[in-house]
Design an enzyme around this catalytic site. Structure first.
Site, PDB file in Angstrom:
ATOM      1  CB  SER A 111      65.779 -45.400  38.316  1.00  0.00           C
ATOM      2  OG  SER A 111      66.472 -45.880  39.445  1.00  0.00           O
ATOM      3  CD  GLU A 114      59.103 -24.869  34.177  1.00  0.00           C
ATOM      4  OE1 GLU A 114      58.261 -24.207  33.552  1.00  0.00           O
ATOM      5  OE2 GLU A 114      59.135 -26.124  34.182  1.00  0.00           O
ATOM      6  CB  SER A 115      65.311 -27.898  36.864  1.00  0.00           C
ATOM      7  OG  SER A 115      66.503 -28.629  37.127  1.00  0.00           O
ATOM      8  CG  HIS A 134      66.384 -45.724  42.842  1.00  0.00           C
ATOM      9  ND1 HIS A 134      66.407 -46.371  41.628  1.00  0.00           N
ATOM     10  CD2 HIS A 134      66.641 -46.673  43.776  1.00  0.00           C
ATOM     11  CE1 HIS A 134      66.695 -47.648  41.814  1.00  0.00           C
ATOM     12  NE2 HIS A 134      66.827 -47.860  43.114  1.00  0.00           N
ATOM     13  CB  CYS A 189      65.210 -22.938  36.981  1.00  0.00           C
ATOM     14  SG  CYS A 189      66.484 -24.204  36.816  1.00  0.00           S
TER      15      CYS A 189
END
Length: 425
Positions: A55, A62-63, A68, A83
């Site tokens: 994970s 930008e985010s 996983h 974003c």
């Protein structure tokens, strides 16, 4: 710009299981995918779970990109969220598909934060952010990669800087990680075997307890112990005439010599007869009464070590011990593996006798629960409380610069908590 962000929900199928279980490969792939898409990376955090699965998330200015994996199914689930319009998440999609050798992938794109439904609000930035975070300048990039050994109820996580060794031998997956807290760490099939920082606890306790209570040990047999730590400690006893070590997996020895040199330093000692073979077969073929001490330095009762946890094997060990011979084993954690722990002592006492089997404890941070046990089984008159004179033990401890074992600790190790006494009767 019609929306604040683009969110691609991705599924990759028929991927390479090996790649999906390689945390370092996944981390690099995710970071490369972010950078190629035009993103600015701020932080990356990834966990490898034992025995399989990874994970992780790459936080970008930008985010984020999150993943996983299920290596056992060749499947990976990925979120690509960006974003603005400066980052193209589809570039990341294709790079990851190639990197994981996916047979095929599917993806759905969502527009997040529809501008037609939003109204800009005014607020005081300084009132919502501290002085440091409101300063101009680029974000500081950080990195977190974790190895996690877990079962259904408990887990141990160690941050590391990558793998130094990764080989699938004929018997097991042999890996060495460069951990930040415990130095280089050897794992077998995803289970922690030893680390540079705390190995001395295990190796000193499995060796010096019997060798400083046996009346006159001359020949020692080590079953397993491929990292070399048990052999290193045994060979500090200069009165021994021969030490035989039988390790089934030469890749464990190779990995240890390459990346755990302080542990494996005695594997080329002239008094050590190192044999690459099946320890069970060696014991079965050994002569009656041929060893004064047999140390079973095995992994947990799974994989190649499973046969070392049987009544037949322990009966054979009893046979090859001399009249005052001792068998020492690692006997699991009373907290973590209670069923096996109890069964071990029932088995030993059925072979060596009720009063000739003793349990002692040590504290090893990287083993499940931190509490670990060893068994002391005597064929003859040797007793764990018949320690050599204190001044002799103290001199040995000082001369060899032992870091855990001493005369006081030896005696204290056999003082068991009540719950452990109740478990073994």
């Amino acid at each position: 710009m019609a929306s604040l962000g683009r969110h691609i929900i991705v599924e990759y199928y028929n991927c390479s299981p090996e790649l999906l279980n390689d945390v370092v490969h996944i981390e690099k792939s995710m970071e490369n995918a972010a950078e190629e898409a035009g993103a600015t990376i701020i932080n990356s955090t990834f966990h490898h779970f034992s025995p399989y699965g990874v994970s992780g998330v790459v936080v970008i200015q930008e985010s984020h990109l999150a993943i996983h994996t299920w290596p056992e199914y060749g499947y990976a689930s990925v979120d690509l969220f960006t974003c603005g319009d400066t980052v193209n998440p589809w570039v990341s999609y294709q790079m990851l598909k190639d990197s994981f050798q996916a047979g095929h992938g599917s993806a759905v794109e969502l527009k997040r934060g529809e501008m037609a439904l939003l109204k800009r609000k005014n607020f005081d930035v300084k009132a919502m952010r501290d002085e440091k975070s409101s300063e101009d300048g680029d974000p500081i990039r950080t990195r977190d990669v974790w190895f996690t050994e877990r079962d259904d109820k408990i887990a141990l996580s160690l941050k590391h800087d990558g793998k130094l060794y990764d080989v699938q031998s004929d018997y097991q997956r042999v890996e060495v990680y460069n951990t930040q807290a415990y130095g280089n760490m050897l794992t077998l099939d995803g289970m922690v075997m030893t680390t540079e920082k705390d190995e001395y606890v295990y190796h000193e306790m499995i060796t010096h307890v019997p060798l400083l209570t046996h009346p006159d040990p001359k020949r020692v047999l080590i079953i397993g112990g491929g990292d070399g730590g048990t052999a290193r400690e045994v060979l500090k006893h200069e009165n021994l005439e021969e030490v035989v070590m039988v390790e089934i997996d030469d890749k464990v020895i190779e990995a240890s010599k390459m990346h755990l040199p302080t542990i494996a330093q005695s594997l080329d000692h002239p008094k050590l007869n190192l044999i690459i073979d099946d320890g069970i077969k060696y014991v079965n073929d050994a002569a009656d009464g041929s060893f004064d001490l047999v140390i079973v330095d095995s992994t947990d009762p799974v994989g190649p070590a499973e046969g070392l946890f049987t009544v037949d094997f322990y009966k054979e060990v009893h046979r090859i011990l001399s009249a005052d011979g001792l068998m020492i084993t690692q006997s699991e954690s009373p907290r973590f593996n209670s069923k096996v722990f109890k069964e071990i002592y029932q088995t030993y006492r059925g072979i060596f006798g009720q009063d000739n089997v003793h349990c002692y404890l040590a504290h090893i941070p990287t083993y499940p629960t931190g509490m670990w046990s060893f068994s002391y089984s005597s064929k003859g008159s040797a007793n764990p409380m018949n320690l050599k004179p204190t001044e002799e033990v103290d001199a040995f401890v000082k001369a060899n610069k032992l870091r855990y074992y001493n005369a006081d600790l030896h005696k204290a190790a056999f003082a068991l908590p009540n719950f452990v006494k109740e478990m073994i009767g």
